[in-house]
Design a protein around this motif. Sequence first.
Motif, PDB file in Angstrom:
ATOM      1  N   VAL A 184     -32.787  58.257  67.014  1.00 41.50           N
ATOM      2  CA  VAL A 184     -32.595  58.585  65.600  1.00 41.50           C
ATOM      3  C   VAL A 184     -33.902  58.395  64.834  1.00 41.50           C
ATOM      4  CG1 VAL A 184     -31.393  57.893  63.485  1.00 41.50           C
ATOM      5  CG2 VAL A 184     -30.148  58.015  65.651  1.00 41.50           C
ATOM      6  N   VAL A 185     -34.172  59.314  63.930  1.00 41.54           N
ATOM      7  CA  VAL A 185     -35.378  59.213  63.096  1.00 41.54           C
ATOM      8  C   VAL A 185     -35.229  58.047  62.123  1.00 41.54           C
ATOM      9  CG1 VAL A 185     -36.809  60.411  61.397  1.00 41.54           C
ATOM     10  CG2 VAL A 185     -35.784  61.684  63.305  1.00 41.54           C
ATOM     11  N   ALA A 186     -36.303  57.281  61.939  1.00 46.72           N
ATOM     12  CA  ALA A 186     -36.303  56.121  61.031  1.00 46.72           C
ATOM     13  C   ALA A 186     -35.140  55.192  61.352  1.00 46.72           C
ATOM     14  CB  ALA A 186     -36.248  56.580  59.580  1.00 46.72           C
ATOM     15  N   ARG A 187     -34.980  54.902  62.619  1.00 47.59           N
ATOM     16  CA  ARG A 187     -33.828  54.133  63.084  1.00 47.59           C
ATOM     17  C   ARG A 187     -33.800  52.707  62.533  1.00 47.59           C
ATOM     18  NH1 ARG A 187     -36.265  54.100  69.218  1.00 47.59           N
ATOM     19  NH2 ARG A 187     -38.073  52.777  68.774  1.00 47.59           N
ATOM     20  N   GLU A 188     -34.980  52.152  62.245  1.00 48.40           N
ATOM     21  CA  GLU A 188     -35.045  50.766  61.775  1.00 48.40           C
ATOM     22  C   GLU A 188     -34.652  50.623  60.307  1.00 48.40           C
ATOM     23  OE1 GLU A 188     -37.714  52.378  62.919  1.00 48.40           O
ATOM     24  OE2 GLU A 188     -38.301  51.494  64.854  1.00 48.40           O
ATOM     25  N   GLN A 189     -34.695  51.725  59.547  1.00 55.20           N
ATOM     26  CA  GLN A 189     -34.423  51.648  58.110  1.00 55.20           C
ATOM     27  C   GLN A 189     -33.013  52.090  57.721  1.00 55.20           C
ATOM     28  OE1 GLN A 189     -37.470  53.342  59.013  1.00 55.20           O
ATOM     29  NE2 GLN A 189     -38.802  51.590  58.561  1.00 55.20           N
ATOM     30  N   ARG A 190     -32.161  52.367  58.685  1.00 54.77           N
ATOM     31  CA  ARG A 190     -30.834  52.907  58.385  1.00 54.77           C
ATOM     32  C   ARG A 190     -30.023  51.971  57.467  1.00 54.77           C
ATOM     33  NH1 ARG A 190     -28.303  57.670  60.802  1.00 54.77           N
ATOM     34  NH2 ARG A 190     -30.122  58.967  61.246  1.00 54.77           N
ATOM     35  N   LEU A 191     -29.969  50.712  57.813  1.00 55.99           N
ATOM     36  CA  LEU A 191     -29.171  49.759  57.027  1.00 55.99           C
ATOM     37  C   LEU A 191     -29.796  49.521  55.656  1.00 55.99           C
ATOM     38  CD1 LEU A 191     -26.725  47.891  56.910  1.00 55.99           C
ATOM     39  CD2 LEU A 191     -28.112  46.096  57.976  1.00 55.99           C
ATOM     40  N   GLN A 192     -31.116  49.448  55.613  1.00 55.05           N
ATOM     41  CA  GLN A 192     -31.807  49.234  54.335  1.00 55.05           C
ATOM     42  C   GLN A 192     -31.490  50.346  53.344  1.00 55.05           C
ATOM     43  OE1 GLN A 192     -35.976  50.130  54.243  1.00 55.05           O
ATOM     44  NE2 GLN A 192     -36.443  48.341  52.965  1.00 55.05           N
ATOM     45  N   ARG A 193     -31.562  51.584  53.789  1.00 53.26           N
ATOM     46  CA  ARG A 193     -31.285  52.714  52.909  1.00 53.26           C
ATOM     47  C   ARG A 193     -29.828  52.714  52.442  1.00 53.26           C
ATOM     48  NH1 ARG A 193     -34.019  56.108  56.613  1.00 53.26           N
ATOM     49  NH2 ARG A 193     -32.011  57.121  57.056  1.00 53.26           N
ATOM     50  N   ALA A 194     -28.930  52.410  53.360  1.00 53.98           N
ATOM     51  CA  ALA A 194     -27.510  52.401  53.017  1.00 53.98           C
ATOM     52  C   ALA A 194     -27.193  51.358  51.953  1.00 53.98           C
ATOM     53  CB  ALA A 194     -26.678  52.147  54.270  1.00 53.98           C
ATOM     54  N   PRO A 218     -26.045  39.829  65.646  1.00 48.43           N
ATOM     55  CA  PRO A 218     -25.635  39.475  67.007  1.00 48.43           C
ATOM     56  C   PRO A 218     -26.670  38.534  67.632  1.00 48.43           C
ATOM     57  CG  PRO A 218     -26.591  41.674  66.983  1.00 48.43           C
ATOM     58  CD  PRO A 218     -26.506  41.236  65.553  1.00 48.43           C
ATOM     59  N   PRO A 219     -26.304  37.839  68.709  1.00 49.97           N
ATOM     60  CA  PRO A 219     -27.260  36.940  69.377  1.00 49.97           C
ATOM     61  C   PRO A 219     -28.227  37.712  70.272  1.00 49.97           C
ATOM     62  CG  PRO A 219     -25.141  36.848  70.466  1.00 49.97           C
ATOM     63  CD  PRO A 219     -24.953  37.737  69.268  1.00 49.97           C
ATOM     64  N   SER A 220     -29.044  38.546  69.657  1.00 48.25           N
ATOM     65  CA  SER A 220     -30.023  39.339  70.401  1.00 48.25           C
ATOM     66  C   SER A 220     -31.122  39.762  69.434  1.00 48.25           C
ATOM     67  CB  SER A 220     -29.367  40.584  71.008  1.00 48.25           C
ATOM     68  OG  SER A 220     -28.948  41.471  69.991  1.00 48.25           O
ATOM     69  N   LEU A 221     -32.158  40.401  69.962  1.00 53.34           N
ATOM     70  CA  LEU A 221     -33.256  40.881  69.123  1.00 53.34           C
ATOM     71  C   LEU A 221     -33.419  42.392  69.292  1.00 53.34           C
ATOM     72  CD1 LEU A 221     -35.807  37.988  69.734  1.00 53.34           C
ATOM     73  CD2 LEU A 221     -34.437  38.383  67.687  1.00 53.34           C
ATOM     74  N   GLY A 222     -32.276  43.095  69.331  1.00 52.10           N
ATOM     75  CA  GLY A 222     -32.296  44.543  69.503  1.00 52.10           C
ATOM     76  C   GLY A 222     -32.363  45.270  68.165  1.00 52.10           C
ATOM     77  N   LEU A 223     -32.004  46.560  68.198  1.00 49.50           N
ATOM     78  CA  LEU A 223     -32.126  47.413  67.012  1.00 49.50           C
ATOM     79  C   LEU A 223     -31.191  47.002  65.879  1.00 49.50           C
ATOM     80  CD1 LEU A 223     -32.674  50.965  68.543  1.00 49.50           C
ATOM     81  CD2 LEU A 223     -34.191  49.756  66.945  1.00 49.50           C
ATOM     82  N   LEU A 224     -30.041  46.421  66.208  1.00 52.75           N
ATOM     83  CA  LEU A 224     -29.144  45.950  65.149  1.00 52.75           C
ATOM     84  C   LEU A 224     -29.800  44.823  64.351  1.00 52.75           C
ATOM     85  CD1 LEU A 224     -25.668  45.917  66.960  1.00 52.75           C
ATOM     86  CD2 LEU A 224     -26.505  47.577  65.278  1.00 52.75           C
ATOM     87  N   THR A 225     -30.412  43.896  65.073  1.00 56.43           N
ATOM     88  CA  THR A 225     -31.090  42.786  64.401  1.00 56.43           C
ATOM     89  C   THR A 225     -32.332  43.276  63.657  1.00 56.43           C
ATOM     90  OG1 THR A 225     -30.283  41.252  66.083  1.00 56.43           O
ATOM     91  CG2 THR A 225     -32.143  40.524  64.739  1.00 56.43           C
ATOM     92  N   ILE A 226     -33.054  44.225  64.235  1.00 54.41           N
ATOM     93  CA  ILE A 226     -34.231  44.780  63.551  1.00 54.41           C
ATOM     94  C   ILE A 226     -33.820  45.467  62.257  1.00 54.41           C
ATOM     95  CG2 ILE A 226     -36.032  46.553  63.719  1.00 54.41           C
ATOM     96  CD1 ILE A 226     -36.249  45.879  66.701  1.00 54.41           C
ATOM     97  N   ASN A 227     -32.716  46.216  62.269  1.00 51.47           N
ATOM     98  CA  ASN A 227     -32.204  46.818  61.037  1.00 51.47           C
ATOM     99  C   ASN A 227     -31.903  45.747  59.987  1.00 51.47           C
ATOM    100  OD1 ASN A 227     -31.215  49.874  60.537  1.00 51.47           O
ATOM    101  ND2 ASN A 227     -31.499  49.509  62.725  1.00 51.47           N
ATOM    102  N   ALA A 228     -31.355  44.630  60.439  1.00 54.37           N
ATOM    103  CA  ALA A 228     -31.044  43.538  59.507  1.00 54.37           C
ATOM    104  C   ALA A 228     -32.315  42.938  58.922  1.00 54.37           C
ATOM    105  CB  ALA A 228     -30.235  42.464  60.226  1.00 54.37           C
ATOM    106  N   LEU A 263     -43.033  46.611  59.571  1.00 57.84           N
ATOM    107  CA  LEU A 263     -41.885  47.256  58.938  1.00 57.84           C
ATOM    108  C   LEU A 263     -41.479  46.679  57.587  1.00 57.84           C
ATOM    109  CD1 LEU A 263     -39.660  47.604  62.147  1.00 57.84           C
ATOM    110  CD2 LEU A 263     -40.814  49.471  60.930  1.00 57.84           C
ATOM    111  N   ASN A 264     -41.630  45.372  57.406  1.00 55.69           N
ATOM    112  CA  ASN A 264     -41.152  44.747  56.167  1.00 55.69           C
ATOM    113  C   ASN A 264     -42.063  43.593  55.768  1.00 55.69           C
ATOM    114  OD1 ASN A 264     -39.689  43.774  54.007  1.00 55.69           O
ATOM    115  ND2 ASN A 264     -37.854  43.233  55.169  1.00 55.69           N
ATOM    116  N   PRO A 265     -43.154  43.894  55.072  1.00 52.85           N
ATOM    117  CA  PRO A 265     -44.117  42.845  54.701  1.00 52.85           C
ATOM    118  C   PRO A 265     -43.519  41.778  53.781  1.00 52.85           C
ATOM    119  CG  PRO A 265     -45.046  45.042  54.398  1.00 52.85           C
ATOM    120  CD  PRO A 265     -43.599  45.238  54.648  1.00 52.85           C
ATOM    121  N   GLY A 266     -42.443  42.105  53.077  1.00 56.98           N
ATOM    122  CA  GLY A 266     -41.858  41.150  52.134  1.00 56.98           C
ATOM    123  C   GLY A 266     -40.889  40.172  52.745  1.00 56.98           C
TER     124      GLY A 266
END
Length: 347
Positions: A184-194, A218-228, A263-266
Amino acid sequence: MTTPDHSDQGLTRGHDFGLPPDPVSQTKKVVPDRGKHVSRETGGPVGLTAQDAVADTALGRKLVEENKRRDKLKNVQLDRPESTRYITISNQKGGVGKTSTSVNLAVALAEQGQNVLVVDNDPQGNASTALGIPHGSDADSVYDILIDEVPVVDVVKQSPESTSLWVLPATIDLAGAEIELVSVVAREQRLQRALAEYAAAREEAGLPRLDYVFIDCPPSLGLLTINAFVAATEVLIPIQCEYYALEGLSQLLNNIKMIQRHLNPGLTVSNILLTMYDGRTNLASQVADEVRQHFPDEVMETMIPRSVRISEAPSYQQSVITYDPSSTGALSYLEAAAELASRVPTS
């Protein structure tokens, strides 16, 4: 043959077989022997009062201390933050209290009149369960937001715990989102935009602004956690007071630094919460001291004790604050919420 006499004649009641005196048969008040300040038998004022006797035990001292903490909390009034605080609760180690912390902090703040949203970003859906939100496979969830771009306003549910608490539930479908997001394009920003679109939609509809958004990971460092991480401005890390909990902390912090760089300097690690603390063990105290030594500014003063009530509450689809408001676990999370509200990170 003479029948033995089993009557009480000649016997002193309460002294049979070396038992202590029966207080019913005593003419004078019997007071437990607690040392030189107490008389065994006295009809006068010598001895401890019932209240002093209770306070003189370990349990009594604990109750007195908890009552003082409750009285202190009664005078606490939480101010609304200047802007919405987006807080990701993350630790790649499982069983450290991420979901319990997300749920109970959210309920504690909602009870203080804050407007709170909990994003259940864990396929297990435990936060949804604890907050009384149905999350069967046919329910709309965070999966639909991330993959199909369904608006948050169509997925969000109000929790029965509070009128100012909302939940984005998770379903088991979320487990497949890690794979589906890869292309997915811009996969890391999906939750932020929503979440940004939801904030704008609330404002347009005349609804009150959200004060806190908690994202349970979740107890992992995958794309779900990166979105968070990308959607948040703060990270709260629960750390179990055991040795293994420290081992993965450096890896988690390195991943957060990568998110900050690319991805998120702040993003900031604003709080570290010590959980499952057992003051009876030396190990728990040693772990707590070591974490405080390495992160003096981030570690919260409040510690969450190991508590059966905290573990029981989700089975009744409740937070511990609703399930047993008088428990030590509920008191600790109320204190943690008040401390979190006062610890505003500097930008």
